[in-house]
Design a protein around this motif. Sequence first.
Motif, PDB file in Angstrom:
ATOM      1  N   LEU A  61       5.442   0.149   5.594  1.00 42.91           N
ATOM      2  CA  LEU A  61       5.396   1.361   4.399  1.00 42.91           C
ATOM      3  C   LEU A  61       4.404   0.766   3.260  1.00 42.91           C
ATOM      4  CD1 LEU A  61       9.271   2.323   3.780  1.00 42.91           C
ATOM      5  CD2 LEU A  61       7.082   3.564   4.846  1.00 42.91           C
ATOM      6  N   PHE A  62       4.398  -0.329   2.734  1.00 39.74           N
ATOM      7  CA  PHE A  62       3.442  -1.064   1.921  1.00 39.74           C
ATOM      8  C   PHE A  62       2.242  -1.177   2.293  1.00 39.74           C
ATOM      9  CE2 PHE A  62       1.006  -4.316  -0.198  1.00 39.74           C
ATOM     10  CZ  PHE A  62       1.365  -4.008  -1.619  1.00 39.74           C
ATOM     11  N   LEU A  63       1.925  -1.480   3.861  1.00 44.34           N
ATOM     12  CA  LEU A  63       0.667  -1.470   4.319  1.00 44.34           C
ATOM     13  C   LEU A  63       0.022   0.000   4.437  1.00 44.34           C
ATOM     14  CD1 LEU A  63       1.086  -3.890   7.036  1.00 44.34           C
ATOM     15  CD2 LEU A  63      -0.291  -4.401   4.941  1.00 44.34           C
ATOM     16  N   PHE A  64       0.981   1.002   4.907  1.00 42.68           N
ATOM     17  CA  PHE A  64       0.667   2.406   5.071  1.00 42.68           C
ATOM     18  C   PHE A  64       0.081   2.706   3.651  1.00 42.68           C
ATOM     19  CE2 PHE A  64       1.431   7.046   4.762  1.00 42.68           C
ATOM     20  CZ  PHE A  64       0.674   7.442   5.664  1.00 42.68           C
ATOM     21  N   PHE A  65       0.934   2.945   2.541  1.00 47.06           N
ATOM     22  CA  PHE A  65       0.285   3.432   1.332  1.00 47.06           C
ATOM     23  C   PHE A  65      -0.606   2.446   0.669  1.00 47.06           C
ATOM     24  CE2 PHE A  65       4.661   5.391   1.658  1.00 47.06           C
ATOM     25  CZ  PHE A  65       4.392   6.638   1.621  1.00 47.06           C
ATOM     26  N   HIS A  67      -2.960   0.751   2.534  1.00 44.78           N
ATOM     27  CA  HIS A  67      -4.223   1.427   2.982  1.00 44.78           C
ATOM     28  C   HIS A  67      -4.686   2.710   2.282  1.00 44.78           C
ATOM     29  CE1 HIS A  67      -3.574  -2.103   5.734  1.00 44.78           C
ATOM     30  NE2 HIS A  67      -4.889  -1.722   6.228  1.00 44.78           N
ATOM     31  N   THR A  68      -3.880   3.702   2.208  1.00 49.00           N
ATOM     32  CA  THR A  68      -4.298   4.913   1.977  1.00 49.00           C
ATOM     33  C   THR A  68      -4.858   4.992   0.394  1.00 49.00           C
ATOM     34  OG1 THR A  68      -2.336   6.004   3.090  1.00 49.00           O
ATOM     35  CG2 THR A  68      -3.212   7.323   1.687  1.00 49.00           C
ATOM     36  N   GLN A  88     -10.474  -6.393  -4.092  1.00 50.26           N
ATOM     37  CA  GLN A  88     -10.484  -6.835  -2.723  1.00 50.26           C
ATOM     38  C   GLN A  88      -9.490  -8.240  -2.724  1.00 50.26           C
ATOM     39  OE1 GLN A  88     -13.714  -6.806  -0.371  1.00 50.26           O
ATOM     40  NE2 GLN A  88     -13.448  -8.665   0.499  1.00 50.26           N
ATOM     41  N   MET A  89      -9.381  -9.047  -3.725  1.00 50.37           N
ATOM     42  CA  MET A  89      -8.511 -10.260  -3.552  1.00 50.37           C
ATOM     43  C   MET A  89      -7.275  -9.776  -3.743  1.00 50.37           C
ATOM     44  SD  MET A  89      -7.850 -13.360  -3.311  1.00 50.37           S
ATOM     45  CE  MET A  89      -9.610 -14.056  -3.802  1.00 50.37           C
ATOM     46  N   LEU A  90      -6.856  -8.804  -4.495  1.00 51.24           N
ATOM     47  CA  LEU A  90      -5.599  -8.028  -4.716  1.00 51.24           C
ATOM     48  C   LEU A  90      -5.273  -7.576  -3.428  1.00 51.24           C
ATOM     49  CD1 LEU A  90      -3.209  -7.631  -6.403  1.00 51.24           C
ATOM     50  CD2 LEU A  90      -4.386  -5.513  -7.171  1.00 51.24           C
ATOM     51  N   ALA A  91      -5.833  -6.630  -2.661  1.00 46.97           N
ATOM     52  CA  ALA A  91      -5.746  -6.094  -1.409  1.00 46.97           C
ATOM     53  C   ALA A  91      -5.476  -7.329  -0.492  1.00 46.97           C
ATOM     54  CB  ALA A  91      -6.803  -5.295  -0.817  1.00 46.97           C
TER      55      ALA A  91
END
Length: 242
Positions: A61-65, A67-68, A88-91
Amino acid sequence: MPLTLHNFLFNVYPYLCGAVFLMGSLARFDRDQYTWKSDSSQLLRARQLRWGSNLFHIGILFLFFGHTVGLLTPHVFYEWIITASNKQMLAMISGGIAGFICFIGLSMLLHRRIFDPRIRLTSHRTDLAILIILWVQLVLGLVTLPFSYAHLADATDMLILADWAQRVVTFRPDATGLLHVAWPFKVHLVLGMTIFLLFPFSRLVHVWSGFATVVYLVRPYQLVRSRKLNVPAQAQPGKKQA
């Protein structure tokens, strides 16, 4: 990669996957509602399922939202708060942690399906296939982290990927920038789109029910009767007429 194949995969394939994802989900709901479920196997090895399922769902769920929001938010909307390099570092940090959590959970779920004979016998082929595809997709996502770190100073990879995604959703496809990104990003994108293509034909359709529960929480109250009806005495059951 030949230019023709490149253009098909990143200019045409996204819309093909999106059309099958939406229309296929609608057809599945309309024709096969009894298959609209996650096919839980919680009675077998429940402890491993509980840990694996929770870790997987938290991570995915964290990855989906993530990425979105990360891909579809134009740079101009956040550049006054955070630089592209810091974003980008945070991501990378948050996505890496979430990806690792999801990887552990999915590995536990995949282990149950493969190495427990009873669960394997009750599993559909699509169950194993979709778990394996998701597992490979997670591995590819984790593989992209070193490549992202190599371009951290100018955040070129993140900006190129975001520009491509925003052009796709606004029906202005242009995959020219993707010619310059590393191969793990390209494979990660193609496999991600393929998951949406396979979505209506797998157990993943139960995700729609999860979003439906959120809508249920904010729906208006159902009005059964607005006022008490006055039933004439002669029409009331159990009463004799004079």
